[in-house]
Each structure stands twice: as structure tokens, then as C-alpha cells.
Design a protein around this motif. Structure first.
Motif, PDB file in Angstrom:
ATOM      1  N   LEU A  80       0.837  -1.210   0.000  1.00 16.91           N
ATOM      2  CA  LEU A  80       0.000   0.000   0.000  1.00 16.91           C
ATOM      3  C   LEU A  80       0.870   1.258   0.000  1.00 16.91           C
ATOM      4  CD1 LEU A  80      -2.819  -1.010   2.522  1.00 16.91           C
ATOM      5  CD2 LEU A  80      -3.009  -0.757   0.034  1.00 16.91           C
ATOM      6  N   TRP A  81       1.973   1.220   0.741  1.00 11.02           N
ATOM      7  CA  TRP A  81       2.879   2.367   0.795  1.00 11.02           C
ATOM      8  C   TRP A  81       3.450   2.656  -0.588  1.00 11.02           C
ATOM      9  CZ3 TRP A  81       8.063   3.360  -0.160  1.00 11.02           C
ATOM     10  CH2 TRP A  81       8.599   4.526   0.402  1.00 11.02           C
ATOM     11  N   VAL A  82       3.867   1.615  -1.276  1.00  9.01           N
ATOM     12  CA  VAL A  82       4.434   1.778  -2.617  1.00  9.01           C
ATOM     13  C   VAL A  82       3.386   2.332  -3.581  1.00  9.01           C
ATOM     14  CG1 VAL A  82       5.435   0.563  -4.590  1.00  9.01           C
ATOM     15  CG2 VAL A  82       6.106  -0.081  -2.267  1.00  9.01           C
ATOM     16  N   LEU A  83       2.151   1.838  -3.462  1.00 11.82           N
ATOM     17  CA  LEU A  83       1.094   2.242  -4.382  1.00 11.82           C
ATOM     18  C   LEU A  83       0.669   3.696  -4.218  1.00 11.82           C
ATOM     19  CD1 LEU A  83      -1.082  -0.993  -4.255  1.00 11.82           C
ATOM     20  CD2 LEU A  83       0.015  -0.051  -6.299  1.00 11.82           C
ATOM     21  N   THR A  84       1.117   4.341  -3.145  1.00 10.25           N
ATOM     22  CA  THR A  84       0.781   5.751  -2.952  1.00 10.25           C
ATOM     23  C   THR A  84       1.279   6.607  -4.110  1.00 10.25           C
ATOM     24  OG1 THR A  84       0.886   5.491  -0.549  1.00 10.25           O
ATOM     25  CG2 THR A  84       0.989   7.732  -1.387  1.00 10.25           C
ATOM     26  N   LYS A 137      13.163   2.242  -2.681  1.00 13.84           N
ATOM     27  CA  LYS A 137      12.613   2.979  -1.550  1.00 13.84           C
ATOM     28  C   LYS A 137      13.051   4.447  -1.596  1.00 13.84           C
ATOM     29  CE  LYS A 137      12.951   3.144   3.501  1.00 13.84           C
ATOM     30  NZ  LYS A 137      13.463   2.442   4.705  1.00 13.84           N
ATOM     31  N   GLY A 138      14.317   4.694  -1.883  1.00 14.96           N
ATOM     32  CA  GLY A 138      14.813   6.065  -1.965  1.00 14.96           C
ATOM     33  C   GLY A 138      14.131   6.851  -3.073  1.00 14.96           C
ATOM     34  N   ALA A 139      13.891   6.192  -4.216  1.00 17.53           N
ATOM     35  CA  ALA A 139      13.192   6.852  -5.322  1.00 17.53           C
ATOM     36  C   ALA A 139      11.756   7.178  -4.932  1.00 17.53           C
ATOM     37  CB  ALA A 139      13.219   5.960  -6.563  1.00 17.53           C
ATOM     38  N   SER A 140      11.119   6.295  -4.184  1.00 18.20           N
ATOM     39  CA  SER A 140       9.750   6.550  -3.706  1.00 18.20           C
ATOM     40  C   SER A 140       9.731   7.742  -2.756  1.00 18.20           C
ATOM     41  CB  SER A 140       9.195   5.314  -2.996  1.00 18.20           C
ATOM     42  OG  SER A 140       9.129   4.210  -3.863  1.00 18.20           O
ATOM     43  N   ARG A 141      10.743   7.830  -1.886  1.00 14.96           N
ATOM     44  CA  ARG A 141      10.835   8.970  -0.955  1.00 14.96           C
ATOM     45  C   ARG A 141      11.023  10.279  -1.726  1.00 14.96           C
ATOM     46  NH1 ARG A 141      13.007   8.273   4.353  1.00 14.96           N
ATOM     47  NH2 ARG A 141      14.670   9.755   3.848  1.00 14.96           N
ATOM     48  N   LEU A 142      11.860  10.246  -2.759  1.00 16.19           N
ATOM     49  CA  LEU A 142      12.069  11.446  -3.565  1.00 16.19           C
ATOM     50  C   LEU A 142      10.785  11.851  -4.276  1.00 16.19           C
ATOM     51  CD1 LEU A 142      13.874  13.627  -4.769  1.00 16.19           C
ATOM     52  CD2 LEU A 142      14.575  11.976  -6.532  1.00 16.19           C
ATOM     53  N   GLN A 170       3.623   9.808   3.664  1.00 13.55           N
ATOM     54  CA  GLN A 170       4.382   8.729   3.032  1.00 13.55           C
ATOM     55  C   GLN A 170       5.870   8.869   3.321  1.00 13.55           C
ATOM     56  OE1 GLN A 170       4.553   8.724  -1.244  1.00 13.55           O
ATOM     57  NE2 GLN A 170       5.066   6.553  -1.374  1.00 13.55           N
ATOM     58  N   TYR A 171       6.380  10.088   3.243  1.00 14.54           N
ATOM     59  CA  TYR A 171       7.812  10.297   3.474  1.00 14.54           C
ATOM     60  C   TYR A 171       8.199   9.930   4.908  1.00 14.54           C
ATOM     61  CZ  TYR A 171      12.325  12.588   3.918  1.00 14.54           C
ATOM     62  OH  TYR A 171      13.647  12.830   4.162  1.00 14.54           O
ATOM     63  N   PHE A 172       7.452  10.404   5.891  1.00 11.53           N
ATOM     64  CA  PHE A 172       7.834  10.172   7.279  1.00 11.53           C
ATOM     65  C   PHE A 172       7.524   8.757   7.763  1.00 11.53           C
ATOM     66  CE2 PHE A 172       7.844  14.850   7.353  1.00 11.53           C
ATOM     67  CZ  PHE A 172       9.074  15.053   7.956  1.00 11.53           C
ATOM     68  N   SER A 173       6.741   8.011   7.009  1.00 11.66           N
ATOM     69  CA  SER A 173       6.518   6.599   7.353  1.00 11.66           C
ATOM     70  C   SER A 173       7.523   5.678   6.667  1.00 11.66           C
ATOM     71  CB  SER A 173       5.095   6.178   6.961  1.00 11.66           C
ATOM     72  OG  SER A 173       4.887   6.311   5.565  1.00 11.66           O
ATOM     73  N   SER A 174       8.372   6.241   5.791  1.00 11.00           N
ATOM     74  CA  SER A 174       9.310   5.422   5.023  1.00 11.00           C
ATOM     75  C   SER A 174      10.335   4.655   5.862  1.00 11.00           C
ATOM     76  CB  SER A 174      10.038   6.280   3.987  1.00 11.00           C
ATOM     77  OG  SER A 174      10.806   7.293   4.609  1.00 11.00           O
ATOM     78  N   PRO A 175      10.750   5.146   7.061  1.00 11.09           N
ATOM     79  CA  PRO A 175      11.703   4.340   7.849  1.00 11.09           C
ATOM     80  C   PRO A 175      11.183   2.958   8.220  1.00 11.09           C
ATOM     81  CG  PRO A 175      11.673   6.594   8.656  1.00 11.09           C
ATOM     82  CD  PRO A 175      10.552   6.480   7.666  1.00 11.09           C
ATOM     83  N   PHE A 176       9.875   2.768   8.185  1.00  9.29           N
ATOM     84  CA  PHE A 176       9.293   1.483   8.542  1.00  9.29           C
ATOM     85  C   PHE A 176       9.135   0.556   7.334  1.00  9.29           C
ATOM     86  CE2 PHE A 176       7.652   4.782  11.393  1.00  9.29           C
ATOM     87  CZ  PHE A 176       8.090   4.292  12.616  1.00  9.29           C
TER      88      PHE A 176
END
Length: 466
Positions: free
Chosen positions: A18-22, A95-100, A197-203
Motif C-alpha cells: 500500500l505504501w508503494v502504491l501511494t 525505496k529512496g526513489a519513492s521517498r524522492l 508517506q515520506y515520514f513513514s518510510s523508515p518502517f
């Protein structure tokens, strides 16, 4: 035990999914975000009693041409985002690309939502497009690399589903927020989603396949355990390696040839353009992507309210919402039809239905037949969803050898964005030019789409052997 033994995700794995699909959701969200807001944003609907609200103007005066430029900045950003996606993913990981992508969406949406003039609107729209171009490239790859093989095909549908849900959400939000005082919330809500989404990425774990290629074995094992619940061999989780199992290429039937293709280094875009052997696969994807965008689908998604507003002043927004709902439900049939009907036959049926729909929309708008034009726009979206929409992306790994899939994907997606940009930019000015100021001639633009789509599809049919 191999990855073949993994049947599904753990609960944590589904949350990662679900996080990725955001990022795909945000792509759809901003594809349609300005459609419902056009009238209030451009001051066609204004509140003379409150020209300012919390220190910001309640609308920003724009002509149709200027609004087209603002709208098209999304696709311009998407073009550059898709061109740089491979570099970003290889350097920073999936993951880094998703954060960007999340950062760019958050900043771009906030800039747009707090704008008081056209310049910041263009900048915000471009940044969101940059995020979308990056996101729509990485999301299918990320999902493919974290998915157990048993559900990989089913999971692939979720990317398109998330896009359609994003489109549907903004259309629905327009009913409550498309007002002079509240339209900015549509953009600020998007910014808030990306900040979360960005701040939940560490998990969230990185793709096991990416960790494997970087030699981070311990992190790879931990990621696999959290995603699938067991330790599996992910040496075959790379999508290009998986696709190479059964490439639909002439003269490549032997196992020896298939495995030798896997060992070839990934091809760069300059090498792709210089290769005579890959000229036909490249042109096939070019023709497929051209047909997809030249159909006019994004013109309808961007401007359906404007297209119907003169003939349906009270119901245009409802028809636009109905179009997105139809698009949502028509996302599912291709899952079953592609293998049974065949790629080429399905896209030909899709194009035939789209051509008839274009003719009906044009005739309906020119003749004042409100019901006909509304139904025809809906049937056009239906015809696009079961053929022209998914098939150009499906056939990329089928017409190209595995070492060229990434390069052809990059070229195809960049062409898709650039075509999208041109059509989004010229649609309203060209419609107005062809109509010559007569509202009863605004359907002529759809005749142009019909002719262009017919020509590009004939070109595709000559190239594609599927």
C-alpha cells in the motif's frame, strides 16, 4: 526453498505494498486534479464578495491557452521524471526513489495550493509531474521485486487500480471543494498524503532484489522475512530476469539462447537507437505508445468538465465522475481478456470502439445531442480501458529481449509523457480554433483524434506480430 514457495505477503508485506502504491495513487490524483477545479481556478466561477481568502486570491484569471500551459506542465515534468528514473533508482534504491517522489509531490502540491499567480502554478505543476514520471516508472518495478511469484501477476493490476482510484477521488472531491474558497484544499490534501508517506518510510523495507544486487545479504534476508514470512532465494526476483523465461521473440526458442540473453549487460538508450536488430521492437512500442496518447484519453480526463460544460452546465461534473467510475470497473476485464482474446485483437477491438465513440462525441457536441455526447465519452473511456490503456505496457517485455527491456521502457514511457504533454497543451486552443467561436462546432476536435488514432493504429498493426 525458492521464492516459488511464497504464496502471499505477510500483513507487513501488504502494508508495504500500500505504501508503494501511494505514488501511483498520486499520479492518478494529479492527472484529474484540475479538471473539476478549472472553472473556479480560472475565475470563470468567482465570488465577488470575497476576492481574497486567508491572504490568497480565491481565483487566478487565465485564458484557455494559459490554463492549457499550466495543465501540460504536469506532463512536461513527467517526461523528465521518467527519463531520470533509472538513474535515481539505481543510485538511491526503489525505496529512496519513492521517498524522492513523495518529497517532490509534497512540495509541488503545496506550491500550487498556495499560489497567487500563474508562475508558481506552473512550477508546482511541473514538480508534481516530475514526481509522477519517477513514480509511475518505479512503482511496477518495486511491486514486482517485493511480490511473491505466486501473486506477481495479480499484484501488477494494482498499479493501474491505484491510478484510477486517484482519478476517482479527485473527481469526487470536486463536488465539495470546487469552490472559490476551498479549491486549494485539493492540492494541500495531496501534499499531506505525501508528507505522511515520506515520514513513514523508515518502517518500509527496500526491494530484496535491489539489496541482492548491492550485496547487502543480511538486509536482504531481513526484508524477505518481513515481506514473505520465510527465507527464500531471491536471486530471480529481478523483473527482467523473470520476463526472460519466455520472451516472445523470433529465433529465441532454445534455453541456451534465453539464458545467454539474460547474461548480456543492460542496454543503454544510445545503444538501443544504434541497434538495427532492435529497430522493429522499438518502433512497435513507439507506435503503441503513440496510439495510446493520440486517442485523446488524457484530453478527456483533463478537460471533460470543460468539454461538456456548455451542453451540460448542471451535470458536467457528474458525467466526469461517472467516467472515472466506469474507468475503475473497466480496469479488471483485461486481466482475463488479454490471454483469451490476444493482444493484437484486443487492441484492435479497443481502437474500433474508440473511433466510433469519437465520431459520436463529435456529432453529439455539434448537434446539441447532450445524451449522445455524454454516453459516447463514457464508452470511449470504456474502450480505452480494456485495450489501448494496458496493452502498450504489457507488450514491452514480449517484443524485446531482456537486456533491452529497461531501455525500451524508458524510451516508450518518455514518448508517452511527451505525447501527453503536446495533446494537453494544444487541446483547448485547437478545439477553439476549429470551432471558430461557434459552440456548435466544438466537436470537430474529436474527428481529428479519430483520424490520427486510425493512422497510428494501422502503423502499429503492421509492426506488431503478436
Amino acid at each position: 526453498m525458492t521464492s516459488e514457495g511464497a504464496h502471499t505477503f505477510t500483513k507487513y508485506g501488504w502494508l508495504v505494498c500500500l505504501w508503494v502504491l501511494t505514488v501511483s495513487f498520486q499520479y492518478g490524483y494529479h492527472t484529474s486534479a484540475l479538471n473539476q477545479l478549472q472553472a473556479v481556478l480560472t475565475c470563470k466561477i468567482a465570488d465577488p464578495t470575497a476576492p481574497m481568502y486567508y491572504g490568497l486570491p480565491t481565483c487566478i484569471p487565465m485564458s484557455d491557452a494559459t490554463f492549457s500551459v499550466v495543465t501540460s506542465m504536469y506532463t512536461m515534468g513527467g517526461f523528465f521524471g521518467s527519463l531520470s528514473a533509472n538513474i535515481v533508482m539505481d543510485r538511491y534504491g526503489r525505496k529512496g526513489a519513492s521517498r524522492l517522489s513523495a518529497v517532490l509531490t509534497a512540495v509541488g502540491s503545496a506550491v500550487f495550493g498556495l499560489s497567487s499567480s500563474v508562475g508558481p502554478l506552473i512550477l508546482g505543476r511541473f514538480l508534481v509531474g516530475l514526481a509522477a514520471g519517477l513514480g509511475i516508472f518505479l512503482c511496477p518495478i518495486y511491486l514486482s521485486e517485493i511480490a511473491p511469484v505466486k501473486i506477481k501477476g495479480n499484484l501488477g493490476v494494482l498499479t493501474q487500480l491505484a491510478i484510477v482510484i486517484g482519478i476517482m477521488v479527485t473527481q469526487g472531491m470536486g463536488f465539495g471543494l470546487a469552490t472559490p474558497r476551498q479549491w486549494r484544499f485539493v492540492l494541500l490534501i495531496s501534499s499531506g498524503i505525501s508528507i505522511f508517506q515520506y515520514f513513514s518510510s523508515p518502517f518500509v523495507v527496500e526491494s530484496p532484489s535491489y539489496l541482492n544486487r548491492k550485496g547487502l545479504v543480511d538486509q536482504e534476508k531481513l526484508a524477505i522475512h518481513r515481506l514473505w514470512g520465510e527465507i527464500h532465494d531471491v536471486s530471480r526476483t529481478d523483473p527482467e530476469e523473470q520476463d526472460s523465461e519466455e520472451p516472445l521473440l523470433p529465433d529465441s526458442d532454445s534455453a541456451t539462447e534465453r539464458h545467454s540473453a539474460v547474461r548480456q549487460p543492460a542496454m543503454t538508450i544510445p545503444q538501443l537507437f544504434a541497434s538495427t536488430e532492435l529497430r522493429r521492437p522499438l518502433l512497435t512500442i513507439v507506435a503503441a505508445m503513440t496510439s495510446q496518447q493520440i486517442s485523446g484519453i488524457n484530453a478527456v480526463l483533463y478537460y471533460s468538465n470543460d468539454i461538456l460544460s456548455k451542453s451540460l452546465p448542471e451535470l458536467a461534473s457528474y458525467v466526469s465522475l461517472a467516467i472515472t467510475i466506469v474507468n475503475f470497473f473497466m480496469t479488471f476485464p483485461p486481466i482475463f481478456l488479454i490471454e483469451r482474446v490476444g493482444r493484437k485483437q484486443l487492441i484492435q477491438l479497443s481502437v474500433a470502439a474508440a473511433l466510433l465513440s469519437h465520431l459520436a462525441v463529435g456529432y453529439g457536441l455539434n448537434s446539441g445531442l447532450v445524451t449522445l455526447s455524454s454516453i459516447a465519452i463514457t464508452t470511449f473511456v470504456m474502450s480505452f480501458a480494456f485495450g489501448l490503456g494496458p496493452i502498450p505496457f504489457v507488450i514491452i517485455p514480449e517484443v524485446a529481449p531482456p537486456h533491452a527491456v529497461s531501455a525500451i521502457s524508458s524510451v516508450g514511457l518518455s514518448l508517452n509523457w511527451s505525447s501527453n504533454f503536446v495533446i494537453g497543451l494544444i487541446f483547448l486552443p485547437l478545439r477553439n480554433f476549429l470551432a471558430n467561436g461557434d459552440p456548435m462546432k466544438e466537436g470537430r476536435i474529436f474527428y481529428v483524434f479519430a483520424v490520427a488514432l486510425l493512422c497510428s493504429t494501422l502503423w502499429f498493426s503492421k509492426l506488431y506480430r503478436g
